[in-house]
Design an enzyme around this catalytic site. Structure first.
Site, mmCIF file in Angstrom:
data_model
loop_
_atom_site.group_PDB
_atom_site.id
_atom_site.type_symbol
_atom_site.label_atom_id
_atom_site.label_comp_id
_atom_site.label_asym_id
_atom_site.label_seq_id
_atom_site.Cartn_x
_atom_site.Cartn_y
_atom_site.Cartn_z
ATOM 1 N N CYS A 2 1.006 -1.553 -0.089
ATOM 2 C CA CYS A 2 0.119 -0.278 -0.344
ATOM 3 C C CYS A 2 0.977 0.964 -0.135
ATOM 4 O O CYS A 2 1.953 1.430 0.434
ATOM 5 C CB CYS A 2 -0.887 0.413 1.146
ATOM 6 S SG CYS A 2 -1.897 -1.066 1.854
ATOM 7 N N ARG A 27 4.749 0.700 -6.015
ATOM 8 C CA ARG A 27 4.367 -0.253 -5.111
ATOM 9 C C ARG A 27 3.455 -1.474 -5.444
ATOM 10 O O ARG A 27 3.954 -2.710 -4.482
ATOM 11 C CB ARG A 27 4.135 0.060 -3.904
ATOM 12 C CG ARG A 27 5.037 1.805 -3.806
ATOM 13 C CD ARG A 27 4.902 2.532 -2.249
ATOM 14 N NE ARG A 27 4.904 2.067 -0.914
ATOM 15 C CZ ARG A 27 5.249 1.519 0.436
ATOM 16 N NH1 ARG A 27 6.044 2.460 -0.579
ATOM 17 N NH2 ARG A 27 5.604 1.088 0.998
ATOM 18 N N TRP A 74 -2.731 -2.277 -2.051
ATOM 19 C CA TRP A 74 -2.623 -3.974 -2.062
ATOM 20 C C TRP A 74 -3.290 -4.583 -1.001
ATOM 21 O O TRP A 74 -2.678 -4.417 -0.282
ATOM 22 C CB TRP A 74 -0.845 -3.975 -2.444
ATOM 23 C CG TRP A 74 0.088 -5.370 -2.291
ATOM 24 C CD1 TRP A 74 -0.098 -5.440 -3.579
ATOM 25 C CD2 TRP A 74 0.460 -6.229 -2.106
ATOM 26 N NE1 TRP A 74 0.272 -6.602 -4.365
ATOM 27 C CE2 TRP A 74 0.497 -7.481 -3.418
ATOM 28 C CE3 TRP A 74 -0.512 -7.574 -0.846
ATOM 29 C CZ2 TRP A 74 1.456 -8.310 -3.220
ATOM 30 C CZ3 TRP A 74 0.565 -8.396 -0.534
ATOM 31 C CH2 TRP A 74 0.946 -8.788 -1.296
ATOM 32 N N ASN A 100 -1.384 1.624 6.013
ATOM 33 C CA ASN A 100 0.359 0.881 5.443
ATOM 34 C C ASN A 100 0.164 -0.458 6.362
ATOM 35 O O ASN A 100 0.561 -0.009 7.207
ATOM 36 C CB ASN A 100 1.156 1.426 4.258
ATOM 37 C CG ASN A 100 2.005 0.283 3.563
ATOM 38 O OD1 ASN A 100 1.916 -1.199 3.801
ATOM 39 N ND2 ASN A 100 2.855 1.087 3.859
ATOM 40 N N GLY A 101 0.328 -1.936 6.303
ATOM 41 C CA GLY A 101 0.252 -2.289 7.602
ATOM 42 C C GLY A 101 -0.810 -3.327 7.476
ATOM 43 O O GLY A 101 -1.653 -4.632 6.726
ATOM 44 N N GLU A 482 18.224 -15.597 -11.017
ATOM 45 C CA GLU A 482 17.672 -13.819 -11.383
ATOM 46 C C GLU A 482 16.627 -13.808 -12.701
ATOM 47 O O GLU A 482 15.840 -13.621 -12.361
ATOM 48 C CB GLU A 482 19.020 -13.463 -11.066
ATOM 49 C CG GLU A 482 18.951 -12.074 -11.177
ATOM 50 C CD GLU A 482 17.903 -11.191 -10.514
ATOM 51 O OE1 GLU A 482 17.145 -12.288 -9.195
ATOM 52 O OE2 GLU A 482 16.816 -10.351 -10.801
ATOM 53 N N LYS A 486 12.956 -13.066 -13.039
ATOM 54 C CA LYS A 486 12.556 -12.198 -14.160
ATOM 55 C C LYS A 486 11.469 -12.663 -14.801
ATOM 56 O O LYS A 486 10.720 -11.746 -15.078
ATOM 57 C CB LYS A 486 14.441 -11.528 -14.950
ATOM 58 C CG LYS A 486 14.239 -10.070 -14.493
ATOM 59 C CD LYS A 486 14.666 -9.506 -13.440
ATOM 60 C CE LYS A 486 13.896 -9.342 -12.681
ATOM 61 N NZ LYS A 486 14.881 -9.186 -11.266
ATOM 62 N N GLU A 489 8.199 -13.249 -13.154
ATOM 63 C CA GLU A 489 7.089 -12.078 -12.795
ATOM 64 C C GLU A 489 7.258 -11.747 -13.508
ATOM 65 O O GLU A 489 6.128 -10.586 -13.187
ATOM 66 C CB GLU A 489 8.146 -11.397 -10.903
ATOM 67 C CG GLU A 489 9.173 -10.487 -11.854
ATOM 68 C CD GLU A 489 9.990 -9.709 -11.423
ATOM 69 O OE1 GLU A 489 9.393 -9.355 -9.925
ATOM 70 O OE2 GLU A 489 11.487 -9.430 -10.902
ATOM 71 N N HIS A 505 18.858 -35.830 -12.352
ATOM 72 C CA HIS A 505 18.360 -36.491 -11.108
ATOM 73 C C HIS A 505 16.495 -35.809 -10.740
ATOM 74 O O HIS A 505 16.132 -35.773 -8.904
ATOM 75 C CB HIS A 505 19.062 -35.746 -9.960
ATOM 76 C CG HIS A 505 20.046 -35.954 -9.601
ATOM 77 N ND1 HIS A 505 20.748 -37.364 -9.528
ATOM 78 C CD2 HIS A 505 21.925 -35.541 -9.282
ATOM 79 C CE1 HIS A 505 22.368 -37.521 -9.561
ATOM 80 N NE2 HIS A 505 22.754 -36.145 -9.894
ATOM 81 N N LYS A 604 6.406 -3.358 -4.884
ATOM 82 C CA LYS A 604 7.386 -3.077 -5.164
ATOM 83 C C LYS A 604 8.314 -3.016 -3.496
ATOM 84 O O LYS A 604 9.927 -4.068 -3.659
ATOM 85 C CB LYS A 604 7.771 -2.171 -5.357
ATOM 86 C CG LYS A 604 9.289 -0.987 -5.217
ATOM 87 C CD LYS A 604 9.680 -1.739 -6.998
ATOM 88 C CE LYS A 604 11.521 -1.426 -6.854
ATOM 89 N NZ LYS A 604 12.484 -2.928 -8.125
HETATM 90 O O1 M6R Z 1 13.571 -3.880 -1.810
HETATM 91 P P1 M6R Z 1 14.029 -5.597 -1.241
HETATM 92 O O2 M6R Z 1 15.999 -5.367 -2.081
HETATM 93 O O3 M6R Z 1 14.631 -5.498 0.142
HETATM 94 O O4 M6R Z 1 12.869 -6.119 -1.914
HETATM 95 C C1 M6R Z 1 13.244 -8.161 -2.516
HETATM 96 C C2 M6R Z 1 12.274 -8.474 -3.299
HETATM 97 O O5 M6R Z 1 11.564 -8.590 -2.787
HETATM 98 C C3 M6R Z 1 12.648 -7.998 -4.974
HETATM 99 O O6 M6R Z 1 14.008 -8.359 -4.627
HETATM 100 C C4 M6R Z 1 12.223 -9.089 -5.563
HETATM 101 O O7 M6R Z 1 12.181 -9.661 -5.636
HETATM 102 C C5 M6R Z 1 12.567 -8.239 -6.884
HETATM 103 N N1 M6R Z 1 11.048 -7.338 -7.257
HETATM 104 C C6 M6R Z 1 12.125 -8.970 -8.048
HETATM 105 O O8 M6R Z 1 12.316 -8.554 -9.300
#
Ligand code: M6R
Length: 609
Positions: A2, A27, A74, A100-101, A482, A486, A489, A505, A604
């Site tokens: 949020c 966010r 959110w 937020n929370g 990674e 990418k 997501e 395996h 985010k």
């Molecule tokens: O802000 P942070 O680096 O702590 O966030 C951690 C993850 O939420 C973040 O790296 C997330 O996996 C990425 N946005 C993915 O691209």
């Protein structure tokens, strides 16, 4: 997660709120709303969907009020819907609140409020409970009522509250969810994050946990949990609003991919003196400090965790210190071997990821020294760490991390090299070789960015796969994780990354005709082994896209497509090999018509557990 914005001043509040909320869209959210004090009452307008829906509705009427609060939600408790969106109010509508929370004891509080006052709840949210609780304690003093309410609340929250009977103030609270205050002339602001306010001011107060803030047009007072006034230095934001704008790119993600040469350059050069020695400015990693350390723990989430895996490789290889890497959400509930001989490294772009923050606190409680690798200056992780190694990526807005990752990699290499030279585990000549190569990285990344036609074409030919596998050996497998993250997501293609040697395996059972396999083959030492793994999947019909160092023509015989990266030493390939994978994912997502910067269900900054 949020986003919250609040405004008190002389401007039309809805303009400031909508503008601020639109800067927090990154966010992640599924509904948006505002509450404005207008014509002697609080008017709430809130809708499921994108900001545009709220904006359309606001165009239909002219809310002139100059004090208000706004929110992008959110969903956690209750589906995305108009009634579950914020702001929430008390029964009479005289108090409005944004949150937020997560309020962990909201069920208990709700039952108690229903028993006391009857069931007047309109939503399924935990947040609405706070509005009713404040109402319960309200006896003409909003600040006092908020203090009494938060005494009963457990969990994480940043809240903003306005009240019809005291229309000259906003009361805000922070506990484990980000909150900043923007300072203007005859106007003041609250927000979850700096970009929301940059159009109006660069002077901010960074609010600490358990602090309560009273904002009027004329001033801001910060109180601690004992209701004592606390003094805070003004935090001056040094970057400008344009840094958080798209600047002609269609998406923030592509803009940020293209900003990597600069981010890598800045992160590196801020830590090198004229003789190329690493300068840590006060970060406690002297010979005496290192002699006390027998173990390093790297803890992070998502992309930052993937960067931590490369950090483990670099620290173990160069500094010869054993390293454990753990995802923060698991670390918290394990019984990790941590004591005052442990160096705990938290890696986080936002510095607000709740799991990482909680893990950091746990490590501190156990006596570890905490060094964080963080991008956002003044964030919670940075403030609660003993030392901070800032990445210089600049603001990252797209949900998918790109420049944060490469700058985290550079930071991890620098930390590892500093440890190694301080401990004497790396020869000066070898050190110089690595630093020289690191310094060439901005140009080498730029070279990849200057010609992306091949990558785009491969993406355009392959966007309709529904499954993908990423494989690699050695340090390549960390980049495979990674690359795979990418892709999934932002394009919603199911994707899995695995050490190539593990295929046989189990996972190889899923390789069939046409299955997309992205194979990283950048490690000279492991190249022949990797070639065999590529042949294994090809023999079962896989469609192989290989990532290899330029000059490797042999791989063209076994792979369907090859993406080349500039030549570099094996140890540093992740900084280069991840870049084509980011671009590949981007173009696939674009071809599939996905919302690249704001993937569904993602946020985010993940400020809930
Ligand atoms: O802000 P942070 O680096 O702590 O966030 C951690 C993850 O939420 C973040 O790296 C997330 O996996 C990425 N946005 C993915 O691209």
């Amino acid at each position: 997660m949020c986003g919250i914005v609040g405004y008190i001043g002389n401007k039309k509040a809805t303009d400031v709120l909508v503008d601020g909320l639109s800067k927090l869209e990154y966010r992640g959210y599924d509904s948006a709303g505002v509450a404005v004090f207008d014509e002697e009452e609080i008017k709430v307008r809130k809708y499921k969907g994108r900001m545009a829906v709220l904006e359309e509705h606001l165009k239909e009427e002219d809310l002139k009020g100059t004090i208000g609060i706004g929110h992008t939600r959110w969903a956690t408790h209750g589906e995305p819907s108009d009634r579950n969106s914020h702001p929430h109010t008390n029964v009479s509508g005289s108090i409005a609140l944004i949150h937020n929370g997560i309020i962990e004891n909201y069920m208990k509080l709700k039952e108690w409020l229903i028993e006391t006052n009857g069931d007047h709840f309109k939503s399924e949210t935990d947040s609405e409970v706070i509005a009713h609780l404040i109402d319960y304690y309200y006896k003409g003093d909003l600040l006092d009522a908020v203090y009494k309410a938060i005494e009963k609340m457990e969990g994480a929250y940043a809240i903003g509250v306005i009240c019809k009977d005291e229309p000259d103030k906003i009361v805000a609270v922070r506990k484990d969810s980000p909150l900043i205050v923007g300072l203007g002339e005859n106007e003041n602001f609250i927000a979850s994050d700096i970009p929301a306010l940059l159009k109006y001011t660069r002077d901010m107060y960074l609010i600490e946990n358990d602090e309560v803030v009273l904002l009027t047009k004329e001033g801001v007072i910060i109180f601690n949990e004992l209701r004592q006034e606390v003094k805070r230095d003004v935090f001056k934001v040094t970057w400008n609003a344009e840094a958080a704008e798209k600047e002609g790119y269609e998406h923030f993600m592509m803009k940020e991919i293209n900003e990597q040469p600069k981010g890598i350059h800045d992160t590196l050069h801020r830590r090198l003196d004229k003789d190329d020695h690493i300068v840590l400015d006060g970060i406690q990693l002297t010979k005496e400090d290192l002699d006390k350390i027998n173990k390093v723990y790297i803890v992070a989430c998502g992309t930052a965790y993937n960067a931590g895996l490369v950090g483990k490789y670099a620290i173990e290889k160069f500094a010869k210190i054993p390293v454990d890497v753990e995802v923060a959400s698991e670390f918290r509930y394990k019984e990790p071997f941590i004591d005052d001989k442990t160096l705990f490294i938290a890696v986080s772009q936002s510095g607000e990821t709740l799991d990482t923050l909680a893990a950091l606190r746990e490590a501190k409680r156990k006596g570890a020294r905490v060094l964080s690798v963080v991008n956002v200056v003044g964030s919670s992780v940075s403030r609660e760490s003993d030392d901070v190694f800032y990445t210089w990526a600049g603001p990252e807005i797209a949900v998918a991390s790109t420049k944060a990752y490469t700058t985290q990699l550079v930071s991890m290499y620098l930390i590892a090299l500093h440890m190694a030279t301080t401990k004497g585990s790396l020869e000066e000549a070898e050190y110089k070789k690595i630093i020289t190569e690191l310094k060439s990285m901005p140009d080498k990344v730029q070279k990849i960015l200057d010609d992306t036609k091949n990558i785009q074409q491969i993406a355009d030919e392959n966007f309709n796969h529904e499954n993908a596998f990423y494989i690699g050996r050695g340090i390549d497998v960390n980049v495979a994780y990674e690359g795979s993250l990418k892709l999934k997501e932002i394009s919603y293609i199911h994707s899995e990354a695995i050490a190539a040697g593990e295929l046989k395996h189990g996972t190889i059972a899923l390789i069939e005709e046409g299955r997309m396999v992205v194979a990283l083959a950048t490690q000279d030492r492991l190249y022949q082994k990797m070639l065999s793994n590529i042949q294994e999947v090809r023999a079962r019909g896989a469609y192989v896209i290989a990532v290899a160092k330029e000059g490797n023509k042999e791989i063209e015989k076994v792979a369907d497509k090859v993406i080349y990266i500039p030549d570099t030493m094996d140890e540093l390939t992740p900084i280069l090999s991840v870049v084509p994978l980011q671009i590949f994912s981007y173009y696939i997502a674009v071809a599939r018509g996905c919302d690249v910067d704001k993937p569904k269900n993602l946020a985010k900054s993940v400020t809930v557990e």
